[in-house]
Scaffold this motif. Structure first.
Motif, PDB file in Angstrom:
ATOM      1  N   ALA A   1       3.439   9.891  -2.960  1.00  0.00           N
ATOM      2  CA  ALA A   1       4.935  10.208  -2.482  1.00  0.00           C
ATOM      3  C   ALA A   1       5.792   9.101  -2.679  1.00  0.00           C
ATOM      4  O   ALA A   1       7.375   9.456  -2.929  1.00  0.00           O
ATOM      5  N   VAL A   2       5.864   8.110  -2.034  1.00  0.00           N
ATOM      6  CA  VAL A   2       6.990   7.124  -2.283  1.00  0.00           C
ATOM      7  C   VAL A   2       7.038   6.543  -3.592  1.00  0.00           C
ATOM      8  O   VAL A   2       8.587   6.780  -4.621  1.00  0.00           O
TER       9      VAL A   2
ATOM     10  N   GLY B   1      17.096  -1.829  -7.845  1.00  0.00           N
ATOM     11  CA  GLY B   1      17.369  -0.975  -6.739  1.00  0.00           C
ATOM     12  C   GLY B   1      16.245  -0.674  -6.061  1.00  0.00           C
ATOM     13  O   GLY B   1      15.754  -0.408  -4.595  1.00  0.00           O
TER      14      GLY B   1
ATOM     15  N   TYR C   1      14.267   7.757  -7.950  1.00  0.00           N
ATOM     16  CA  TYR C   1      15.244   7.100  -7.927  1.00  0.00           C
ATOM     17  C   TYR C   1      16.009   6.651  -9.813  1.00  0.00           C
ATOM     18  O   TYR C   1      16.923   6.479 -10.160  1.00  0.00           O
TER      19      TYR C   1
ATOM     20  N   HIS D   1      15.032  -3.049  -4.118  1.00  0.00           N
ATOM     21  CA  HIS D   1      15.086  -3.477  -3.058  1.00  0.00           C
ATOM     22  C   HIS D   1      14.634  -2.080  -1.560  1.00  0.00           C
ATOM     23  O   HIS D   1      14.742  -2.358  -0.523  1.00  0.00           O
ATOM     24  N   LEU D   2      14.518  -0.713  -2.429  1.00  0.00           N
ATOM     25  CA  LEU D   2      13.993   0.336  -1.931  1.00  0.00           C
ATOM     26  C   LEU D   2      12.167  -0.295  -0.910  1.00  0.00           C
ATOM     27  O   LEU D   2      11.746  -0.011  -0.549  1.00  0.00           O
TER      28      LEU D   2
ATOM     29  N   VAL E   1       7.470   3.242  12.352  1.00  0.00           N
ATOM     30  CA  VAL E   1       8.495   2.151  11.052  1.00  0.00           C
ATOM     31  C   VAL E   1       9.003   3.134  10.319  1.00  0.00           C
ATOM     32  O   VAL E   1      10.368   3.874  10.026  1.00  0.00           O
TER      33      VAL E   1
ATOM     34  N   ASP F   1       0.693  -1.440  -0.338  1.00  0.00           N
ATOM     35  CA  ASP F   1       0.112  -0.053   0.065  1.00  0.00           C
ATOM     36  C   ASP F   1       1.206   1.526   0.421  1.00  0.00           C
ATOM     37  O   ASP F   1       1.011   1.297   0.848  1.00  0.00           O
TER      38      ASP F   1
ATOM     39  N   ASP G   1       9.104   9.025  -5.124  1.00  0.00           N
ATOM     40  CA  ASP G   1      10.694   8.865  -5.172  1.00  0.00           C
ATOM     41  C   ASP G   1      10.870   7.747  -5.761  1.00  0.00           C
ATOM     42  O   ASP G   1      12.413   7.587  -6.062  1.00  0.00           O
ATOM     43  N   LEU G   2       9.919   6.240  -5.039  1.00  0.00           N
ATOM     44  CA  LEU G   2      10.913   5.973  -6.519  1.00  0.00           C
ATOM     45  C   LEU G   2      11.399   6.329  -8.519  1.00  0.00           C
ATOM     46  O   LEU G   2      12.310   5.545  -9.127  1.00  0.00           O
TER      47      LEU G   2
ATOM     48  N   GLU H   1      20.095   5.255  -4.103  1.00  0.00           N
ATOM     49  CA  GLU H   1      19.629   4.911  -3.424  1.00  0.00           C
ATOM     50  C   GLU H   1      19.438   5.231  -1.725  1.00  0.00           C
ATOM     51  O   GLU H   1      18.421   5.302  -1.229  1.00  0.00           O
TER      52      GLU H   1
ATOM     53  N   GLY I   1      12.686  -2.339   1.522  1.00  0.00           N
ATOM     54  CA  GLY I   1      12.816  -1.481   2.758  1.00  0.00           C
ATOM     55  C   GLY I   1      12.022  -0.491   3.111  1.00  0.00           C
ATOM     56  O   GLY I   1      12.920   0.321   4.159  1.00  0.00           O
TER      57      GLY I   1
ATOM     58  N   ALA J   1       8.818   1.586   4.806  1.00  0.00           N
ATOM     59  CA  ALA J   1       8.102   1.642   5.868  1.00  0.00           C
ATOM     60  C   ALA J   1       7.103   0.481   5.474  1.00  0.00           C
ATOM     61  O   ALA J   1       6.222  -0.323   6.408  1.00  0.00           O
ATOM     62  N   ALA J   2       5.632   0.814   4.885  1.00  0.00           N
ATOM     63  CA  ALA J   2       4.823   0.362   4.384  1.00  0.00           C
ATOM     64  C   ALA J   2       4.854  -1.130   3.779  1.00  0.00           C
ATOM     65  O   ALA J   2       4.238  -1.762   4.608  1.00  0.00           O
TER      66      ALA J   2
END
Lengths: 483, 420
Positions: A441-442, A469, A449, A472-473, B220, A437, A445-446, B199, A476, A478-479
């Motif tokens: 905004a995430v 990458g 990147y 990984h993001l 988190v 979810d 960012d992806l 990254e 890693g 929070a969601a």
């Protein structure tokens, strides 16, 4: 994804370990009710998953010599991870993990008393792998995963690993050992506040005589089994602060040493059927499957406790009631439960891929994330929820995700070939595949990147670098730490 | 236990979310100096330490009659004098390093610390020592509440936990950094190099989006922010060369990291270190070289001796106080498994440059007479003489410069235990 598919994916994250290709094949055409049935009625599905260990196309294993899950702890851990990834009975594995936390027994203490090979056997061996046919504790829990608490309490009382763990092996008439009796009431049944210190002393006396019998433990084939030593049983009466018998009687009568095990059965029967125990079990299951942050409503606990009591302390009907409850199916519940480290790792393997990856590579990271299978920190099990997420533990999740993404970069690039047109296409493909979810905004960012650094060409090499990458993001973020 | 945890988690998330209004994650803050540069190390002896085997009442005949296999003989204990009641006491034979520190006047023992109706549950007991409230084992920890009283800006490493799980005692509104291994505290990426830099920038930006409607995700996210903001400082701590070698075990390595953080002046005010295995129900063995309790004492002695010497060499001893606790003491009479079951009051100790060394409080009389006023539970367990919150109050008032009444929610100040 259609709403019904999202709901079943939610069910599979909670009642299993997430959705991989096998779950899509098995559950793709089922209604929600059918999916619940398939998960609960796993007895009808053959349990053949272990035969696939070491076969191509599955999660790999790495062993120092022959794979030996009944004598080498890291092999036992790998076998369990393999089962979590590949079992056709995901709820059985999920409930085995639940009971492992509930009856939390630690490998290290047992290994300190016997040795690591014996301790591995006592925790993990199948009956067929043990020279004396003794089932390891986790196998016993797996066999009873949806059974009754009453039987589980009896089985755990005579489980050799438990007899070491809570010192039942040293319980004697002259000097009763309090450890098991206390935790039986505090953690396995009624709970803190519902027993007294004198109940602890009485319970210790109840279990006198129930000990452990071993062969010569210097031999790799030493046998371990429970034994009743009548001459070590305290035959006197034992009085508790709560009812033991249906007529309200609180005293287990004095009885002949030869029939002393009846004391334990009387106490366990009473504990299993106490309303305090029923509500406590209901609360534990709601915490595990529904939410660990919402305090359960008293009415929900009473409803589930009643189902438990009406069904002879059976767990399966309680789980059905949880899964069929409207609150469980509410989309607001999706991705709100903090993922345990093994849940996080197994779900990521199912969603990212496992070909060419060894379960061994996840073992040390899992310890650093705070969860060593077969070795919970103490008898209360792991501390759940927010406590999994210290800064150090979170960095270890992120760094394991990096390790997996690097290992799977060729598969990620191959799978992403249809999304090579732009960084945005790549990000949208990968976020759809790693069900979660994500905040818009995430996503932005992806994309930033994926666009950064060299000019976008969509080459295979760029898909590998940026694909790994982005994976990984996401892993890693929070969601992604929620199921 | 699960219910209390859950309640805490719920409250903790709410509290944490509120605290985000304060910009804590800035690396180049000026930290308060002066007395406020003092730090505190909390040492958790987890499992319930058998204090009678740490500080041995070796002239009490009942100590030997009630412990036929666990009694440590008078000839082997390390004598450290007598308490105010005139009772001679000695340290476990493996605590020679602590004996030296005691002789330098930098180690204090406080006997018979506990509280009324002591919980014999590990989890309840630990929670009570953490909240400093025997009536309520849920909610924030007393150290967490102390941290809330500090004026911002605070270092993002103001609370440094050396084990994986954040201790309940530290939980509150201030973020706790958990750093089980300074060398593993780094950001990795699948490709590394310049891609890794991109990254890390992306991960930092992703973690900056705090969803207001999802408190768990917000929690988190702040954990990730906190981790990324502290990576470089922690890496520098990993580079610190200690002045002497620390034991190569988890406890020793944790203490080395603590000293390294002090050397690098990370702005840390409280550290958490832990050494476990004290739940010695069976085969406690206090005597043989490989005995279970003997090994516990070796780990304790070697780790603390190294820390003490290292800090002394580096001129950091005067700003450091270490305070030990354990969730309960153990039963006086040994059980049939040559171990001891869960008991009540026990001994605490404090070590550091500001410590007034000595033995505080009085030893229990171990006579099994049910009327014995120093014992409880039919003379089975040691009863408390000093409320554990009085020890906390002493540290808060006299060492940390805080107001113990505010932090502890009551006045627990007590004379006669002026160990700091």
């Amino acid at each position: 994804m259609a709403d019904s598919a999202k709901l079943i994916a939610h069910l599979l994250r909670r009642a299993g370990f997430g959705v991989g290709p096998d779950e899509i094949a098995a559950f793709g055409n089922l209604s929600y009710a059918q999916a619940v049935d398939r998960l609960l009625n796993y007895d009808t599905i053959p349990d053949t998953v272990d035969a696939n260990i070491g076969q191509p196309g599955y999660l790999g294993t790495t062993s120092n010599g022959p794979f030996s899950p009944n004598t080498i702890l890291t092999d036992a851990q790998q076998r369990w991870l393999f089962r979590m990834v590949h079992s056709q009975r995901p709820l059985q594995e999920k409930m085995t993990l639940f009971w492992h936390n509930y009856f939390a027994t630690g490998f290290d203490k047992i290994a300190g008393v016997v040795n690591t090979a014996h301790a591995t056997r006592l925790m993990a061996a199948k009956a067929s792998e043990d020279p004396a046919g003794q089932q390891g504790q986790i196998e016993m829990l797996r066999a009873n995963a949806l059974g009754t608490l009453r039987v589980l309490l009896i089985q755990i009382t005579i489980d050799p690993a438990m007899l070491y763990w809570l010192d039942g092996n040293t319980n004697t008439r002259a000097q009763p050992q309090e450890n098991f009796g206390r935790e039986l009431m505090e953690l396995f049944s009624r709970g803190v506040g519902y027993y007294t210190e004198s109940d602890v002393y009485a319970a210790a006396r109840v279990f006198t005589g129930i000990n452990l019998q071993t062969g010569d433990i210097r031999s790799p084939n030493a046998s371990f089994s429970w034994v009743y030593r009548a001459n070590q049983h305290d035959t006197g009466s034992k009085t508790f602060s709560f009812p033991i018998y249906a007529d309200g009687g609180k005293t287990i009568p004095a009885r002949a040493a030869a029939s002393g095990t009846q004391d334990a059965i009387d106490l366990i029967n009473a504990l299993a059927y106490h309303p305090e125990t029923a509500r406590r079990v209901a609360s534990k299951l709601l915490t595990f499957f529904f939410s660990e942050t919402l305090t359960p409503r008293a009415s929900d606990l009473d409803y589930l406790a009643n189902i438990y009591l009406q069904n002879g302390t059976a767990i399966k009907p309680v789980l059905r009631a949880i899964f069929m409850a409207p609150q469980f199916q509410d989309p607001a519940t999706y991705f709100t439960r903090y993922a345990w480290p093994v849940e996080y790792v197994v779900r990521a393997l199912k969603e990212v891929g496992w070909t060419g990856y060894s379960a061994a590579s996840a073992l040390s990271p899992l310890i650093n994330m705070g969860q060593k299978l077969f070795d919970p920190p103490n008898v209360a099990g792991w501390v759940l929820g927010q406590s999994w997420f210290s800064t150090g533990a979170m960095l270890n999740r992120m760094n394991w995700a990096s390790n997996l993404a690097a290992n799977q970069q060729f598969r990620i690039a191959t799978a992403s070939a249809g999304a090579r047109s732009s960084p945005t296409a790549l990000v949208d493909f990968l976020t759809s595949r790693l069900a979660t979810d994500l905040d818009p905004a995430v996503r932005a960012d992806l994309i930033t990147y994926a666009s950064a650094g060299s000019t976008w060409t969509g080459s295979d090499a760029q898909l590998r670098t940026k694909g790994a990458g982005v994976v990984h993001l996401i892993l890693g973020s929070a969601a992604y730490q929620f199921v | 236990m699960s219910i209390t945890r859950r309640t805490f988690i719920k409250n903790g998330v709410a509290a944490f979310t509120v605290s985000l209004a304060v910009p804590r994650f800035v690396s180049d803050l000026a930290y308060a100096q002066g007395p406020a540069s003092r730090n505190l190390i909390i040492l958790d002896l987890s499992g319930g330490n058998d204090g009678l085997s740490t500080l041995v009442p070796y002239t009490d005949p009942f100590y030997y009659s009630r412990r036929p296999t666990l009694g440590i003989s008078p000839g082997t204990v390390l004598p450290i004098g007598s308490d105010s009641s005139g009772k001679a006491l000695g340290l476990h034979p493996k605590l020679a390093g602590l004996q030296s520190i005691f002789n330098e006047g930098r180690l204090a023992f406080i006997q018979r610390v506990g509280y009324a109706n002591s919980s014999r549950s590990h989890f309840f007991g630990t929670d009570i020592w953490s909240t400093a409230n025997p009536m309520n084992s849920t909610g924030s920890g007393w150290i967490g509440r102390y941290l809330s009283t500090l004026a911002p800006p605070l270092s993002p490493l103001v609370a440094w936990n050396t084990v994986g799980e954040a201790p309940h005692m530290f939980q509150g509104t201030v973020a706790v950094a958990s750093i089980p291994n300074v060398n593993g505290y780094a950001f990795q990426s699948p490709t590394g190099g310049g891609e890794g830099v991109l990254e890390r920038a992306a991960a930092t930006s992703i973690a900056s989006h705090i969803p207001v409607d999802k408190p768990q995700v917000a929690f988190v996210s702040t954990t990730v922010q906190s981790a990324l903001a502290t990576l470089d400082t922690v890496a520098s701590v990993g580079q610190v060369k200690p002045s002497i070698a620390y034991p190569n075990n988890g406890f020793g390595q944790a203490l080395q990291a603590v000293a390294g953080a002090m050397v690098k002046d990370t702005g840390t005010r409280v550290f958490w270190v832990q050494t476990g295995g004290f739940d010695t129900h069976a085969s406690q063995d206090t005597i043989a070289d490989n005995g279970a309790y003997v090994r516990l004492m070796v780990t304790l002695n070697d780790g603390l001796s190294a820390l003490y010497t290292d800090l002394k060499n580096q001129g950091l001893l005067s700003s450091t106080l270490l305070l030990s606790f354990s969730e309960f003491g153990r039963r006086i009479t040994e059980n049939g498994s040559r171990g001891t079951d869960h008991g009540a009051a026990s001994v605490m100790f404090a070590m550091g440059g500001g410590v007034r060394g000595g033995i505080y409080g009085t030893s229990p009389n171990l006579s099994p007479d049910p009327q014995n006023p120093t014992l409880e539970n039919a003379a089975g367990d040691v009863t408390f003489e000093t409320d554990f919150r009085s020890a906390y109050a002493k540290v808060l008032d006299n060492w940390l410069g805080a107001d113990s009444v505010t932090v502890l929610g009551g006045n627990f100040r007590k004379t006669g235990i002026d160990f700091v």
